[in-house]
Design a protein around this motif. Structure first.
Motif, PDB file in Angstrom:
ATOM      1  N   ALA A 236       0.802  -1.263  -0.073  1.00 35.04           N
ATOM      2  CA  ALA A 236       0.100   0.037  -0.074  1.00 35.04           C
ATOM      3  C   ALA A 236       0.945   1.143   0.092  1.00 35.04           C
ATOM      4  CB  ALA A 236      -0.954   0.074   1.140  1.00 35.04           C
ATOM      5  N   VAL A 237       1.554   1.301   0.893  1.00 30.27           N
ATOM      6  CA  VAL A 237       2.529   2.816   1.350  1.00 30.27           C
ATOM      7  C   VAL A 237       3.521   2.859   0.073  1.00 30.27           C
ATOM      8  CG1 VAL A 237       4.005   3.947   2.580  1.00 30.27           C
ATOM      9  CG2 VAL A 237       2.202   2.551   3.683  1.00 30.27           C
ATOM     10  N   ILE A 238       4.212   2.123  -0.377  1.00 30.86           N
ATOM     11  CA  ILE A 238       5.121   2.042  -1.283  1.00 30.86           C
ATOM     12  C   ILE A 238       4.520   2.358  -2.679  1.00 30.86           C
ATOM     13  CG2 ILE A 238       7.143   0.876  -2.469  1.00 30.86           C
ATOM     14  CD1 ILE A 238       7.649   1.926   0.246  1.00 30.86           C
ATOM     15  N   ARG A 239       3.401   1.436  -2.946  1.00 25.29           N
ATOM     16  CA  ARG A 239       2.768   1.719  -4.267  1.00 25.29           C
ATOM     17  C   ARG A 239       2.240   3.159  -4.425  1.00 25.29           C
ATOM     18  NH1 ARG A 239      -0.707  -3.384  -6.329  1.00 25.29           N
ATOM     19  NH2 ARG A 239       0.852  -5.046  -6.279  1.00 25.29           N
ATOM     20  N   ASN A 240       1.644   3.753  -3.420  1.00 23.20           N
ATOM     21  CA  ASN A 240       1.229   5.014  -3.382  1.00 23.20           C
ATOM     22  C   ASN A 240       2.405   5.886  -3.578  1.00 23.20           C
ATOM     23  OD1 ASN A 240      -1.506   4.321  -2.892  1.00 23.20           O
ATOM     24  ND2 ASN A 240      -1.702   4.802  -0.578  1.00 23.20           N
ATOM     25  N   ILE A 241       3.354   5.810  -2.840  1.00 25.15           N
ATOM     26  CA  ILE A 241       4.455   6.828  -3.114  1.00 25.15           C
ATOM     27  C   ILE A 241       5.144   6.582  -4.546  1.00 25.15           C
ATOM     28  CG2 ILE A 241       6.857   7.138  -2.480  1.00 25.15           C
ATOM     29  CD1 ILE A 241       6.257   6.282   0.472  1.00 25.15           C
ATOM     30  N   GLU A 242       5.079   5.400  -5.138  1.00 25.87           N
ATOM     31  CA  GLU A 242       5.392   5.285  -6.649  1.00 25.87           C
ATOM     32  C   GLU A 242       4.554   6.100  -7.462  1.00 25.87           C
ATOM     33  OE1 GLU A 242       8.198   4.129  -8.015  1.00 25.87           O
ATOM     34  OE2 GLU A 242       8.902   3.410  -6.044  1.00 25.87           O
ATOM     35  N   ALA A 243       3.137   6.089  -7.206  1.00 23.18           N
ATOM     36  CA  ALA A 243       2.290   6.541  -8.330  1.00 23.18           C
ATOM     37  C   ALA A 243       2.460   8.305  -7.794  1.00 23.18           C
ATOM     38  CB  ALA A 243       0.703   6.361  -7.737  1.00 23.18           C
ATOM     39  N   ALA A 244       2.656   8.737  -6.639  1.00 20.28           N
ATOM     40  CA  ALA A 244       3.000  10.209  -6.568  1.00 20.28           C
ATOM     41  C   ALA A 244       4.288  10.550  -7.333  1.00 20.28           C
ATOM     42  CB  ALA A 244       2.592  10.439  -4.921  1.00 20.28           C
ATOM     43  N   LYS A 245       5.287   9.756  -7.035  1.00 18.47           N
ATOM     44  CA  LYS A 245       6.692  10.176  -7.838  1.00 18.47           C
ATOM     45  C   LYS A 245       6.222  10.347  -8.999  1.00 18.47           C
ATOM     46  CE  LYS A 245       9.998   7.843  -6.336  1.00 18.47           C
ATOM     47  NZ  LYS A 245      10.750   6.258  -5.859  1.00 18.47           N
ATOM     48  N   GLN A 246       5.561   9.533  -9.764  1.00 23.40           N
ATOM     49  CA  GLN A 246       5.365   9.332 -11.325  1.00 23.40           C
ATOM     50  C   GLN A 246       4.671  10.549 -11.642  1.00 23.40           C
ATOM     51  OE1 GLN A 246       6.317   7.319 -13.703  1.00 23.40           O
ATOM     52  NE2 GLN A 246       7.638   6.073 -12.307  1.00 23.40           N
ATOM     53  N   MET A 247       3.735  11.219 -10.749  1.00 31.08           N
ATOM     54  CA  MET A 247       2.990  12.312 -11.096  1.00 31.08           C
ATOM     55  C   MET A 247       3.616  13.561 -11.045  1.00 31.08           C
ATOM     56  SD  MET A 247       0.218  13.863 -11.862  1.00 31.08           S
ATOM     57  CE  MET A 247      -0.554  12.144 -12.002  1.00 31.08           C
ATOM     58  N   ALA A 248       4.673  13.648  -9.872  1.00 34.16           N
ATOM     59  CA  ALA A 248       5.455  14.760  -9.684  1.00 34.16           C
ATOM     60  C   ALA A 248       6.759  14.439 -10.759  1.00 34.16           C
ATOM     61  CB  ALA A 248       6.336  14.557  -8.313  1.00 34.16           C
ATOM     62  N   GLY A 249       6.904  13.347 -11.373  1.00 33.81           N
ATOM     63  CA  GLY A 249       8.210  13.538 -12.242  1.00 33.81           C
ATOM     64  C   GLY A 249       7.377  14.095 -13.594  1.00 33.81           C
ATOM     65  N   ILE A 250       6.283  13.999 -13.952  1.00 36.47           N
ATOM     66  CA  ILE A 250       5.869  14.489 -15.193  1.00 36.47           C
ATOM     67  C   ILE A 250       5.544  15.956 -15.018  1.00 36.47           C
ATOM     68  CG2 ILE A 250       3.581  14.621 -16.411  1.00 36.47           C
ATOM     69  CD1 ILE A 250       2.567  11.909 -15.550  1.00 36.47           C
ATOM     70  N   CYS A 251       5.304  16.527 -13.902  1.00 33.07           N
ATOM     71  CA  CYS A 251       5.151  18.043 -13.727  1.00 33.07           C
ATOM     72  C   CYS A 251       6.425  18.740 -13.590  1.00 33.07           C
ATOM     73  CB  CYS A 251       4.225  18.331 -12.682  1.00 33.07           C
ATOM     74  SG  CYS A 251       2.597  17.839 -12.983  1.00 33.07           S
ATOM     75  N   SER A 252       7.357  18.047 -12.691  1.00 28.37           N
ATOM     76  CA  SER A 252       8.456  18.941 -12.299  1.00 28.37           C
ATOM     77  C   SER A 252       9.331  19.290 -13.479  1.00 28.37           C
ATOM     78  CB  SER A 252       9.493  17.861 -11.353  1.00 28.37           C
ATOM     79  OG  SER A 252       9.899  16.824 -12.058  1.00 28.37           O
ATOM     80  N   SER A 253       9.647  18.536 -14.674  1.00 28.95           N
ATOM     81  CA  SER A 253      10.226  19.190 -15.581  1.00 28.95           C
ATOM     82  C   SER A 253       9.910  20.280 -16.409  1.00 28.95           C
ATOM     83  CB  SER A 253      10.812  17.913 -16.800  1.00 28.95           C
ATOM     84  OG  SER A 253       9.121  17.654 -17.341  1.00 28.95           O
ATOM     85  N   SER A 254       8.421  20.550 -16.196  1.00 28.20           N
ATOM     86  CA  SER A 254       7.844  21.707 -16.806  1.00 28.20           C
ATOM     87  C   SER A 254       8.025  23.050 -15.781  1.00 28.20           C
ATOM     88  CB  SER A 254       6.303  21.476 -17.032  1.00 28.20           C
ATOM     89  OG  SER A 254       6.203  20.621 -18.040  1.00 28.20           O
ATOM     90  N   MET A 255       8.875  23.019 -14.830  1.00 29.58           N
ATOM     91  CA  MET A 255       9.032  24.137 -13.732  1.00 29.58           C
ATOM     92  C   MET A 255       9.990  25.169 -14.421  1.00 29.58           C
ATOM     93  SD  MET A 255      10.322  23.953  -9.819  1.00 29.58           S
ATOM     94  CE  MET A 255       8.909  22.732  -9.457  1.00 29.58           C
ATOM     95  N   GLY A 256       9.615  26.259 -14.080  1.00 33.61           N
ATOM     96  CA  GLY A 256      10.363  27.467 -14.394  1.00 33.61           C
ATOM     97  C   GLY A 256      10.544  27.770 -15.638  1.00 33.61           C
ATOM     98  N   PRO A 257      11.296  29.087 -16.283  1.00 29.59           N
ATOM     99  CA  PRO A 257      11.238  29.831 -17.348  1.00 29.59           C
ATOM    100  C   PRO A 257      11.584  28.778 -18.596  1.00 29.59           C
ATOM    101  CG  PRO A 257      13.000  30.482 -16.103  1.00 29.59           C
ATOM    102  CD  PRO A 257      12.182  29.816 -15.184  1.00 29.59           C
ATOM    103  N   ASN A 258      12.562  27.862 -18.181  1.00 24.88           N
ATOM    104  CA  ASN A 258      13.115  26.985 -19.200  1.00 24.88           C
ATOM    105  C   ASN A 258      12.427  25.555 -19.113  1.00 24.88           C
ATOM    106  OD1 ASN A 258      15.067  28.692 -20.005  1.00 24.88           O
ATOM    107  ND2 ASN A 258      16.184  28.551 -18.374  1.00 24.88           N
TER     108      ASN A 258
END
Length: 544
Positions: A30-52
């Motif tokens: 449960a816990v690790i699977r949830n964390i993995e899903a959240a990490k994937q979601m954050a990974g999608i968005c984080s590369s779009s952060m900032g002016p570049n």
């Protein structure tokens, strides 16, 4: 008793649930699977952060192509199903609703907190100890945050003060064009603010965007009032100090509720029938003109016969197909959209100071301009070469308008470009070093998670992330609180980038709440989905 309830004790939890239900529990399932899903979601968005930040190309269920780096738009179009990842999406949507900005920070920071928590779980720390440490670190961050204020907007009606703040916000969306866009947003926002001595405030819906393809961003302009991106239907192109009637229905002969047949025996009866229909339409248009109305707005079609009589009585007619745009126009002119065709009552009719057709970049637009304080509306006419660029510009303008709304309530600003995150991380790490309990490990990981912002900004601008973060720590140890990542790839420096204190405060709260909620989940129970079996993957069937 158990037999009468059809409960198989040997089957455990699955024996209690409906057939087809799933149950996952424990740290690994449960816990690790949830964390993995959240990490994937954050990974999608984080590369779009900032002016570049990099843009994402999303094709939604309607096969519409969306190219954007706006986190809120990406998350809306992804239609996330995983319950833990949905927590992060809900936090981002709440941040978008409240502040209109920093949605990417909310998702990225929450994902990074969970990533660091995974390391602690593998080392043997209990979830409750991680949550306690995160909570202490968060409280310390909230205590430190107001003390880092470096700039305050004293008067939101001062264009130069607002433009300086907007350049930092718009630079994250359209780097290089922030100096062009910021004056437009500031001018539109200040046009709809109540005049002094009333307290500055801003209704986001009072600033509208009209997108016209062609030209460049520098060809954009601001107009007072509502801009409808189409010409009038008739030859009347201008009306001053005019009453406005808004119809949600079409201006045409209404059809009957029931089916009927008209029996016409000769040509005379046919002529009389046509004359009767014409007389009825003329009476309706004449009654509207006699009520003092000079401008008609309709959300439906206009028949040729109706247009003939509208021209005869010198009435200006505008057709608006979008019901949302029709509703906004009703609010701007203070009118009620009628579902019946006829003269409006004085309470139902609106008023406009000037309604006229203007030409912008070779295209005709209709402008409804108001001078009354209580019905102020401003429109930004955006120009660009493609529809995708126009839509992305609209999102950038929306973030800018929301920033002005926030600074009307709280004018304090923090150093941006990762400077405030590094300073928080530095101070929280010192707090962790002074602590003796097990929660010190979680506090240290909280400080490391804050590094996600400068690391991402450094990577997107082509720099070595570790070297950049080390350089930032060194500068902040010297007391240079404004030093952040240089988006142009020149290391670190104080470029005068600003972040709103209220926006950062809200983003931190939502990110930590989302991360702690996901961490506290130790069991996932999913009931059997409704409906029949799903079609095979190669069958070409649509899934809900």
């Amino acid at each position: 008793m158990s037999r009468s309830l059809n409960y198989n004790q040997a089957a455990g939890l699955q024996g209690m649930l409906k057939e087809g239900s799933k149950s996952l529990e424990g740290v690994d399932e449960a816990v690790i699977r949830n964390i993995e899903a959240a990490k994937q979601m954050a990974g999608i968005c984080s590369s779009s952060m900032g002016p570049n930040g990099l843009k994402k190309l999303v094709v939604n269920h309607l096969e519409k192509i969306i190219v954007t780096s706006d986190c809120a738009t990406i998350l809306k179009e992804l239609e996330v199903q995983h319950p833990a990842a949905k927590m992060l999406v809900m936090a981002a949507m709440m941040q978008e609703k409240e502040c209109g900005d920093a949605t990417n920070f909310t998702v990225s920071f929450a994902g990074e907190l969970l990533k660091k928590a995974e390391d602690l779980l593998h080392k043997g720390l209990h979830t409750s100890e991680i949550v306690a440490g995160y909570r202490v670190a968060f409280d310390k961050a909230m205590e430190i945050l107001p003390t880092l204020t470096t700039h305050t907007v004293q008067d939101p009606r001062d264009a130069q003060q607002v433009i300086r703040v907007l350049e930092s916000v718009l630079g994250t969306k359209y780097f290089g064009y922030e100096g062009t866009l910021a004056p437009y947003v500031a001018q539109a926002c200040q046009a709809v603010m109540p005049p002094a001595p009333r307290k500055p405030s801003l209704n986001v819906d009072s600033v509208r965007v009209c997108k016209l393809m062609g030209g460049t961003i520098g060809d954009s302009l601001v107009m007072k009032g509502v801009v409808v991106s189409r010409n009038t239907e008739g030859t009347i192109k201008r009306a001053l100090k005019a009453k406005v009637a808004v119809f949600g229905c079409g201006i045409e002969a209404s059809s009957t509720e029931t089916k009927g047949t008209v029996l016409i025996r000769n040509a005379e009866e046919l002529l009389n029938y046509n004359k009767g229909e014409e007389k009825l339409m003329e009476d309706i248009i004449k009654s509207i003109a006699d009520s003092g109305v000079q401008v008609l707005v309709t959300g439906g079609s206009i028949s040729e016969m109706a247009l003939h009589f509208l021209e005869r009585y010198k009435l200006m007619v505008v057709k608006i197909q979008s019901k949302w745009e029709l509703r906004r126009l009703c609010g701007a002119v203070n009118a009620t959209a009628l579902v019946r065709l006829g003269a409006p009552t004085p309470e139902e009719a609106g008023f406009v100071d000037r309604a006229e057709v203007r030409e912008v970049g070779g295209r005709k637009v209709t402008v409804f301009e108001q001078e009354a304080e209580e019905s102020r509306v401003a429109s930004i006419i955006l120009r660009a070469s493609t529809q995708n660029v126009l839509e992305d510009l609209e999102r950038a303008v929306d973030d800018g308008v929301n920033t002005v709304k926030v600074l009307c309530q709280d004018g304090r600003f923090l150093p941006g470009a990762g400077a405030v995150e590094i300073e928080l991380a530095r101070r929280i790490a010192k707090l962790a070093d002074a602590s003796t309990g097990l929660d010190q490990y979680a506090m240290r990981k909280f400080a490391e998670a804050l590094e996600v912002v400068p690391r991402t900004l450094a990577e997107s601008s082509g720099q070595e992330a570790t070297d950049t973060v080390t350089a930032l720590y060194a500068e902040h140890e010297k007391g240079k609180l404004g030093v952040g990542v240089d988006a142009e790839g020149a290391g670190v420096g104080d470029k005068g980038v600003l972040d709103s204190l209220a926006v950062k405060d809200s983003a931190l709260r939502l990110a930590v709440d989302a991360a702690l909620t996901v961490l506290r989940v130790d069991q996932i129970i999913m009931s059997k989905p409704a409906g029949g079996p799903k079609p095979p993957s190669g069958g070409g069937g649509d899934e809900d």
